[in-house]
Write a protein that holds these residues in place. Structure first.
Motif, PDB file in Angstrom:
ATOM      1  N   SER A 193       0.843  -1.204   0.000  1.00 40.76           N
ATOM      2  CA  SER A 193       0.000   0.000   0.000  1.00 40.76           C
ATOM      3  C   SER A 193       0.873   1.247   0.000  1.00 40.76           C
ATOM      4  CB  SER A 193      -0.944   0.011   1.208  1.00 40.76           C
ATOM      5  OG  SER A 193      -0.206   0.040   2.404  1.00 40.76           O
ATOM      6  N   ASP A 194       0.321   2.294  -0.611  1.00 46.71           N
ATOM      7  CA  ASP A 194       1.006   3.585  -0.678  1.00 46.71           C
ATOM      8  C   ASP A 194       0.776   4.373   0.606  1.00 46.71           C
ATOM      9  OD1 ASP A 194       1.525   2.860  -3.304  1.00 46.71           O
ATOM     10  OD2 ASP A 194      -0.057   4.129  -4.149  1.00 46.71           O
ATOM     11  N   SER A 195       1.601   5.395   0.810  1.00 46.57           N
ATOM     12  CA  SER A 195       1.406   6.335   1.920  1.00 46.57           C
ATOM     13  C   SER A 195       1.155   7.724   1.370  1.00 46.57           C
ATOM     14  CB  SER A 195       2.668   6.422   2.793  1.00 46.57           C
ATOM     15  OG  SER A 195       2.834   5.285   3.572  1.00 46.57           O
ATOM     16  N   ALA A 196       0.047   8.323   1.779  1.00 47.62           N
ATOM     17  CA  ALA A 196      -0.143   9.755   1.538  1.00 47.62           C
ATOM     18  C   ALA A 196       0.388  10.452   2.791  1.00 47.62           C
ATOM     19  CB  ALA A 196      -1.609  10.078   1.324  1.00 47.62           C
ATOM     20  N   ILE A 197       1.314  11.393   2.583  1.00 43.64           N
ATOM     21  CA  ILE A 197       1.931  12.073   3.721  1.00 43.64           C
ATOM     22  C   ILE A 197       1.278  13.446   3.878  1.00 43.64           C
ATOM     23  CG2 ILE A 197       4.081  12.952   4.705  1.00 43.64           C
ATOM     24  CD1 ILE A 197       3.993   9.888   4.391  1.00 43.64           C
ATOM     25  N   TYR A 198       0.787  13.687   5.095  1.00 43.45           N
ATOM     26  CA  TYR A 198       0.168  14.971   5.424  1.00 43.45           C
ATOM     27  C   TYR A 198       1.029  15.679   6.464  1.00 43.45           C
ATOM     28  CZ  TYR A 198      -4.155  13.845   2.984  1.00 43.45           C
ATOM     29  OH  TYR A 198      -5.084  13.553   2.013  1.00 43.45           O
TER      30      TYR A 198
END
Ligand code: COA
Length: 181
Positions: A168-173
């Protein structure tokens, strides 16, 4: 340093220290298949794992490396979930933020009520300058929670996690103290 029992008492919920008596409730939250769908760890399968988590949480209070708190409903003291600061990097004055609610408590805005108190603590008493969240981009509810708080989506890291064979990908906030104040 062990935090006071209550970090914050809000209108519907409080953020309070976790102890050994919370292990069964922690197991309920972290063993739920759907509720843990987007976490970077598989669901718990043995209540001993919750006892071990409580031990790590207490160690985090002692050495200041993590701050993990129960989200408790004021009206009936129900254990709704957990919010946390982890991966604290003192030199960068930053940490990651995380949160999870028991499946039956979704959709009532409890995390949105709880997180501002944790963020205020992070930028205030803890002196942090930056908070980060690493979420699965498919986790729309989590995305909405972060955006409502003012977090900005800063990037996408591809195939960052492999849980039970699924990549799975990571969206970084990110949220800066200057964004918050
Ligand atoms: C992420 C989580 C804490 C959100 O808590 P919640 O109390 O259910 O959140 P809310 O009810 O405030 O919903 C947040 C928003 O997402 C929206 N939403 C919820 N589920 C959605 C879905 N499947 N698709 C699209 N939007 C959705 C809601 O409508 C709401 O929108 P709004 O801000 O416009 O009102 C909860 O879903 C959870 O515990 N998930 C499992 C753990 C997890 O994934 N944690 C984050 C990773 S660190």
């Amino acid at each position: 340093m062990t935090p006071d029992r209550d970090l914050a008492v809000l209108s519907r919920v409080r953020l309070r220290r976790i102890d050994a008596a919370d292990a069964p409730a922690i197991f309920t939250v972290y063993s739920h298949e759907e509720g843990t769908r987007f976490l970077a760890r598989p669901p718990m399968v043995d209540p001993v794992q919750a006892d071990e988590m409580v031990a790590r949480i207490e160690a985090g209070y002692a050495d200041g490396s993590t701050l993990q708190l129960a989200i408790e409903r004021n009206s009936d003291a129900a254990f709704l979930g957990v919010c946390l600061l982890f991966n604290m990097v003192a030199r960068g004055a930053r940490a990651e933020i995380g949160y999870i609610l028991g499946r039956e408590h979704w959709g009532q805005g409890y995390v949105s009520e709880a997180l501002p108190a944790l963020i205020t603590h992070a930028f205030g008493a803890l002196g942090l300058n930056r908070l980060e969240a690493d979420i699965d981009p498919r986790n729309v509810a989590s995305q909405r929670v972060l955006e409502r708080l003012g977090f900005r989506r800063e990037g996408l890291l591809r195939e960052r996690w492999i849980v039970r064979g699924e990549k799975s990908d990571s969206a970084i906030y990110g949220l800066l103290r200057s964004d918050w104040t």
